[in-house]
Design a protein around this motif. Structure first.
Motif, PDB file in Angstrom:
ATOM      1  N   ALA A  19      25.821  46.878  36.167  1.00 40.87           N
ATOM      2  CA  ALA A  19      24.769  46.947  35.154  1.00 40.87           C
ATOM      3  C   ALA A  19      25.352  47.248  33.780  1.00 40.87           C
ATOM      4  O   ALA A  19      24.759  46.955  32.758  1.00 40.87           O
ATOM      5  CB  ALA A  19      23.741  48.006  35.531  1.00 40.87           C
ATOM      6  N   LEU A  20      26.549  47.857  33.761  1.00 38.76           N
ATOM      7  CA  LEU A  20      27.216  48.118  32.493  1.00 38.76           C
ATOM      8  C   LEU A  20      28.043  46.911  32.056  1.00 38.76           C
ATOM      9  O   LEU A  20      28.761  46.961  31.074  1.00 38.76           O
ATOM     10  CB  LEU A  20      28.133  49.333  32.619  1.00 38.76           C
ATOM     11  CG  LEU A  20      27.427  50.661  32.933  1.00 38.76           C
ATOM     12  CD1 LEU A  20      28.444  51.728  33.294  1.00 38.76           C
ATOM     13  CD2 LEU A  20      26.582  51.108  31.759  1.00 38.76           C
ATOM     14  N   GLY A  21      27.997  45.845  32.826  1.00 41.80           N
ATOM     15  CA  GLY A  21      28.673  44.624  32.419  1.00 41.80           C
ATOM     16  C   GLY A  21      30.041  44.418  33.040  1.00 41.80           C
ATOM     17  O   GLY A  21      30.761  43.508  32.646  1.00 41.80           O
ATOM     18  N   ARG A  33      36.855  43.911  38.069  1.00 39.29           N
ATOM     19  CA  ARG A  33      37.043  45.146  37.312  1.00 39.29           C
ATOM     20  C   ARG A  33      36.484  46.335  38.106  1.00 39.29           C
ATOM     21  O   ARG A  33      37.062  47.411  38.155  1.00 39.29           O
ATOM     22  CB  ARG A  33      36.344  45.037  35.959  1.00 39.29           C
ATOM     23  CG  ARG A  33      36.538  46.269  35.119  1.00 39.29           C
ATOM     24  CD  ARG A  33      36.264  46.048  33.632  1.00 39.29           C
ATOM     25  NE  ARG A  33      36.404  47.324  32.966  1.00 39.29           N
ATOM     26  CZ  ARG A  33      35.470  47.841  32.165  1.00 39.29           C
ATOM     27  NH1 ARG A  33      34.376  47.161  31.904  1.00 39.29           N
ATOM     28  NH2 ARG A  33      35.665  49.012  31.609  1.00 39.29           N
ATOM     29  N   ALA A  70      26.498  50.288  26.808  1.00 34.45           N
ATOM     30  CA  ALA A  70      26.790  48.928  27.263  1.00 34.45           C
ATOM     31  C   ALA A  70      25.966  47.909  26.479  1.00 34.45           C
ATOM     32  O   ALA A  70      26.139  46.708  26.663  1.00 34.45           O
ATOM     33  CB  ALA A  70      26.521  48.799  28.754  1.00 34.45           C
ATOM     34  N   ALA A 126      33.393  55.392  27.909  1.00 38.56           N
ATOM     35  CA  ALA A 126      34.202  54.267  27.435  1.00 38.56           C
ATOM     36  C   ALA A 126      34.123  53.105  28.422  1.00 38.56           C
ATOM     37  O   ALA A 126      34.165  51.941  28.028  1.00 38.56           O
ATOM     38  CB  ALA A 126      35.654  54.701  27.248  1.00 38.56           C
ATOM     39  N   PHE A 127      33.999  53.427  29.713  1.00 38.24           N
ATOM     40  CA  PHE A 127      33.836  52.377  30.719  1.00 38.24           C
ATOM     41  C   PHE A 127      32.567  51.578  30.436  1.00 38.24           C
ATOM     42  O   PHE A 127      32.528  50.363  30.579  1.00 38.24           O
ATOM     43  CB  PHE A 127      33.762  52.991  32.116  1.00 38.24           C
ATOM     44  CG  PHE A 127      33.681  51.973  33.224  1.00 38.24           C
ATOM     45  CD1 PHE A 127      34.817  51.532  33.862  1.00 38.24           C
ATOM     46  CD2 PHE A 127      32.450  51.439  33.623  1.00 38.24           C
ATOM     47  CE1 PHE A 127      34.754  50.589  34.878  1.00 38.24           C
ATOM     48  CE2 PHE A 127      32.373  50.488  34.626  1.00 38.24           C
ATOM     49  CZ  PHE A 127      33.534  50.064  35.256  1.00 38.24           C
ATOM     50  N   GLY A 128      31.503  52.316  30.020  1.00 33.16           N
ATOM     51  CA  GLY A 128      30.230  51.664  29.762  1.00 33.16           C
ATOM     52  C   GLY A 128      30.184  50.909  28.452  1.00 33.16           C
ATOM     53  O   GLY A 128      29.550  49.865  28.352  1.00 33.16           O
ATOM     54  N   GLY A 147      20.271  47.546  31.675  1.00 36.49           N
ATOM     55  CA  GLY A 147      20.774  48.878  32.013  1.00 36.49           C
ATOM     56  C   GLY A 147      19.917  49.517  33.096  1.00 36.49           C
ATOM     57  O   GLY A 147      18.711  49.303  33.144  1.00 36.49           O
ATOM     58  N   ARG A 183      25.876  56.430  28.829  1.00 38.45           N
ATOM     59  CA  ARG A 183      26.775  55.410  29.365  1.00 38.45           C
ATOM     60  C   ARG A 183      26.035  54.066  29.458  1.00 38.45           C
ATOM     61  O   ARG A 183      26.566  53.025  29.096  1.00 38.45           O
ATOM     62  CB  ARG A 183      27.263  55.842  30.750  1.00 38.45           C
ATOM     63  CG  ARG A 183      28.286  54.910  31.353  1.00 38.45           C
ATOM     64  CD  ARG A 183      28.804  55.425  32.673  1.00 38.45           C
ATOM     65  NE  ARG A 183      27.814  55.305  33.743  1.00 38.45           N
ATOM     66  CZ  ARG A 183      28.082  55.538  35.033  1.00 38.45           C
ATOM     67  NH1 ARG A 183      29.284  55.939  35.390  1.00 38.45           N
ATOM     68  NH2 ARG A 183      27.144  55.412  35.940  1.00 38.45           N
ATOM     69  N   THR A 184      24.796  54.145  29.926  1.00 38.76           N
ATOM     70  CA  THR A 184      23.996  52.930  30.059  1.00 38.76           C
ATOM     71  C   THR A 184      23.727  52.297  28.699  1.00 38.76           C
ATOM     72  O   THR A 184      23.851  51.089  28.519  1.00 38.76           O
ATOM     73  CB  THR A 184      22.667  53.271  30.752  1.00 38.76           C
ATOM     74  OG1 THR A 184      22.971  53.818  32.021  1.00 38.76           O
ATOM     75  CG2 THR A 184      21.781  52.054  30.903  1.00 38.76           C
TER      76      THR A 184
END
Lengths: 557, 215
Positions: free
Chosen positions: A458-460, A465, B155, B102-104, B83, B151-152
């Motif tokens: 959902a975060l792409g 990955r 993105a 940062a991952f998001g 999201g 985090r959501t």
């Protein structure tokens, strides 16, 4: 590519076994074109049956195989029943993994050092209690009844089955069942036998069959602890295969094929025996007895189980002791003089063999991990449900006797000009490493909360990955444990290295077995100790590395 | 004709012979919060899974999902820019708070400095400036929930799905976090679909309520 992972894995795993079984079946019926034998006949069987030690060898194989498995299972159940729900259970859980990772050969050699007529136990009681100032003349190792072989197998298989049992307790809601039984007035050990054991047995059935198959057909432990003449069926076959007389290949192949039949029948008989045993168990449960002779009987059996675990550790310790001894005469309890001389003398050779052993183990484990992860990831991406067939396929290498297909593999390799190469040895190891890696990694992989992957998507994040940056790091601990198990399985392998290595590839294990028939215990101890230490070090590293890496990550502890 | 925001056209979800959702039509405008209610097993979460693109193959779903007028049918979960917040925060336990954010953060923000600046800005908005290098497992439930929302949002989603994200929080915390989520959703003009079985959540959302059992 990922889609093909299960097919590739199955072919790599079962291809050599099927080809090898057929390649052994041929010569068992006189057909081996390489040697100019083109006609099918029963001569190999006649020769095998007329061999003077044949019937004793067969009886010895069956008695030691079934004996070791029945005793191991009894000790395992008693150990778990008497400790379930108490601290002892966790102690057991912590104590057993090192024993599992220690190769059979090292345990067998150490055990022989303990119980031999000139061994540690005889020394401990001599001459003050026994009056012996020379080792006694009767055989305590390699006895004709195979008792020392059974005992050696029990040391190893009890630990294996107990670990499988402990792992299965998580799936059968042991705690709740035992609490419920306790509220009805059953003691913990009785409650375990009555309501937990049957469900656990259903979970560990395949490991039990694997233990039976190994006990019936192993060569390395029988070489070190079993009787020499006649030996077990598998040793007989291995001896003929290894001889210089090529005509012996035919009765050897017949013996190897018979070994396959013995294991197949043995597992079948065991499966059938489960029916009356289950019926007796159900009738016993119906009687509702709350106390009786079971508690003391279980406690006594568990005592033997603890003895078995202790002896297994003592077997490793005695290797260290002997490797450091210089002069150690009978009946001295401890060495008279200590020295590192033997170590220094053999350091070069030990280091070289350890290097080769570690290389084979590392490469086969990495391939096994890659194939396993590819299969598991494919399963999740395509949402496939895996049936029981896949589980059985994984157990095939653990059930089919090594001696029954390795000769066929060897002749195939010779024909392809591939024998004696590292690649061939590594592939042979992979056949045995892969099932353990897969079985140990599948549960944690499937148990990872799928919503982590969904959140990442959902975060792409793309599937690859997610695989590399979410799943693998979260499973680092399980990956480490699986890798350590795979590594230890590879280090322990004897026959696969022998048959595919063609004498050009030696490992610590083949060297230790070769040396074990010789005289100098100090030298044997050096090789066997390193053989035991190598997988232990890797196992410790696999536990410590994630703990250090994730020392600041409480959610992963 | 199509609308801005999230639009469902004739969405049905079945499992075996049971129909969970039957021909649902729904438009959620940018900045609007629509609540989907229903008891457990009524297909609320399956509906969100279908929109998000990770419905279990055991379910059979049909109907169209449009986001700002474009159909999502052909897109995999990671390409939908939707999201999702679950009941659990699902912060990755192997990454720090900053690592999770940062991952998001969308890959459109390039360069290490720029990315860290955006992450730190998000932490500030969540009132968590001092927590960036912390292990997420050491944060309180409310703090973790806020990190999960940030985090959501980092993105860059075009819609927000909320799968009972307030369910596990205590009462006062729950109210705060709920307001925090709605405020951010409205501020960014995100069409938001909230799934809950708690009437108080629906009331706080203040928008339309769809009852799945009645549907």
């Amino acid at each position: 590519m990922l889609r093909l992972a299960p097919a590739i894995t199955l072919v790599m795993l079962l291809g050599p076994i099927v080809a090898g079984l057929l390649g052994t079946l041929g010569p068992a019926f006189g057909y081996l074109p390489v040697l100019g034998a083109n006609t099918v006949s029963l001569d190999p069987w006649r020769e095998l049956l007329s061999h003077s030690g044949f019937s004793s060898a067969l009886a010895l194989t069956i008695v030691s195989g079934f004996g070791a498995t029945v005793i191991s299972l009894a000790l395992c159940i008693a150990l778990c029943a008497t400790s379930a729900g108490s601290r002892g259970f966790e102690r057991l859980q912590r104590a057993l993994p090192p024993l599992l990772s220690t190769p059979h050969v090292a345990i067998a050699i150490g055990f022989a050092f303990l119980i031999a007529p000139s061994g540690f136990f005889a020394r401990a009681f001599s001459p003050w209690a026994t009056g012996w100032d020379r080792p006694p003349g009767f055989a305590t190792v390699n006895d004709v009844y195979g008792l020392s072989l059974i005992a050696g197998l029990v040391l190893k298989e009890t630990a294996y089955l107990a670990l499988m049992t402990i792992a299965a307790t998580g799936q059968v809601a042991m705690r709740a069942s035992m609490d419920a039984a306790a509220a009805l007035g059953y003691s913990p050990s009785r409650a375990f036998i009555a309501v937990v054991a049957p469900r656990i047995y259903a979970q560990i059935r395949l490991p039990v069959y694997a233990a039976l198959a190994y006990s019936l057909s192993n060569v390395e432990m029988a070489l070190i602890l079993g009787p020499g003449n006649p030996p077990t069926l598998a040793v007989l076959a291995a001896r003929w295969f290894a001889g210089y007389d090529l005509a012996q290949y035919f009765p050897a192949a017949a013996a190897a094929t018979l070994q396959f039949a013995v294991v197949l029948t043995g597992v079948g008989v065991w499966r059938l025996m489960e029916i009356p045993v289950g019926a007796i168990h159900r009738r016993w449960v119906m009687r509702g007895r709350r106390r009786g002779f079971m508690e003391p009987a279980l406690a006594a059996t568990a005592g033997l189980g603890k003895l078995s675990v202790t002896l297994a550790f003592a077997s490793i310790a005695i290797l260290a002791l002997w490797s450091l001894a210089f002069r150690w005469r009978f009946p001295d309890f401890l060495p008279e003089t200590w020295s590192l001389a033997i170590w220094a003398q053999h350091l070069g050779s030990v280091a070289r063999l350890a290097g080769v052993t570690a290389l084979i183990a590392t490469v086969s484990t990495l391939i096994a991990l890659t194939l396993t992860l590819a299969c598991l990831e494919n399963e999740q991406r395509r949402a496939v449900r895996v049936g029981r067939g896949a589980l059985w396929a994984l157990y095939i290498p653990l059930l089919v006797p090594q001696i029954a297909f390795l000769f066929g593999v060897q002749t195939l390799l010779v024909r392809l000009g591939f024998d004696g190469s590292m690649g061939a040895v590594i592939w042979a190891h992979l056949i045995f490493v892969l099932p353990y890696v897969f079985l140990s990694l599948a549960d944690p992989y499937r148990a990872l909360d799928p919503r982590f992957a969904r959140s990442a998507a959902a975060l792409g994040a793309s599937p690859s990955r997610i695989f590399f940056t979410v799943k693998l790091p979260m499973l680092l601990k399980s990956l480490g444990v699986s890798a350590a198990i795979g590594f230890s399985v590879s280090v322990a392998l004897y026959l696969p290295t022998l048959f595919t290595g063609a004498g050009r590839v030696s490992t610590l294990t083949t060297e230790a077995v070769t040396l074990s028939s010789g005289g100098d215990r100090r030298v044997i101890a050096v090789y066997a100790f390193i053989q035991a230490a190598l997988p232990l070090v890797v196992y410790a590293a696999a536990l410590v590395a994630p703990a250090i890496l994730y020392r600041n990550r409480r959610g992963l502890r | 004709m199509t609308h801005d925001g999230l639009e469902l056209r004739g969405v049905s979800i079945k499992v075996g012979d049971a129909t969970l959702v039957d021909g649902l039509d729904l438009c959620v405008a940018p900045g609007e919060v629509v609540t989907v209610m229903g008891p457990s097993g009524s297909g609320k979460s399956s509906l969100l899974a279908f929109i998000g693109g990770f419905l279990d193959p055991a379910f059979a779903a049909s109907g169209e999902i449009l986001l700002d007028g474009a159909s999502l049918a052909a897109l995999p979960a990671q390409g939908r820019r939707i999201g999702i917040l679950f009941q659990d925060d699902l912060l990755f336990p192997h990454l720090s708070v900053r690592g999770n954010l940062a991952f998001g953060l969308t890959q459109d923000v390039r360069g290490r400095a720029a990315r860290l600046a955006r992450v730190d800005e998000a932490l500030e908005q969540a009132g968590l400036e001092g927590f960036r290098d912390r292990d997420p497992a050491t944060l309180s439930g409310g703090q973790r929930a806020r990190v999960a929302l940030m985090r959501t949002l980092l993105a860059g989603p075009k819609a927000l799905l909320l799968d009972e994200p307030f369910g596990k929080l205590d009462r006062p915390l729950r109210k705060d976090f709920r307001e925090f989520v709605f405020e951010h959703a409205r501020m960014r003009g995100l069409p938001t679909l909230l799934v809950t079985h708690d009437a108080e959540d629906a009331e706080a959302a203040g928008g339309r309520v769809v009852d799945l059992e009645a549907a």
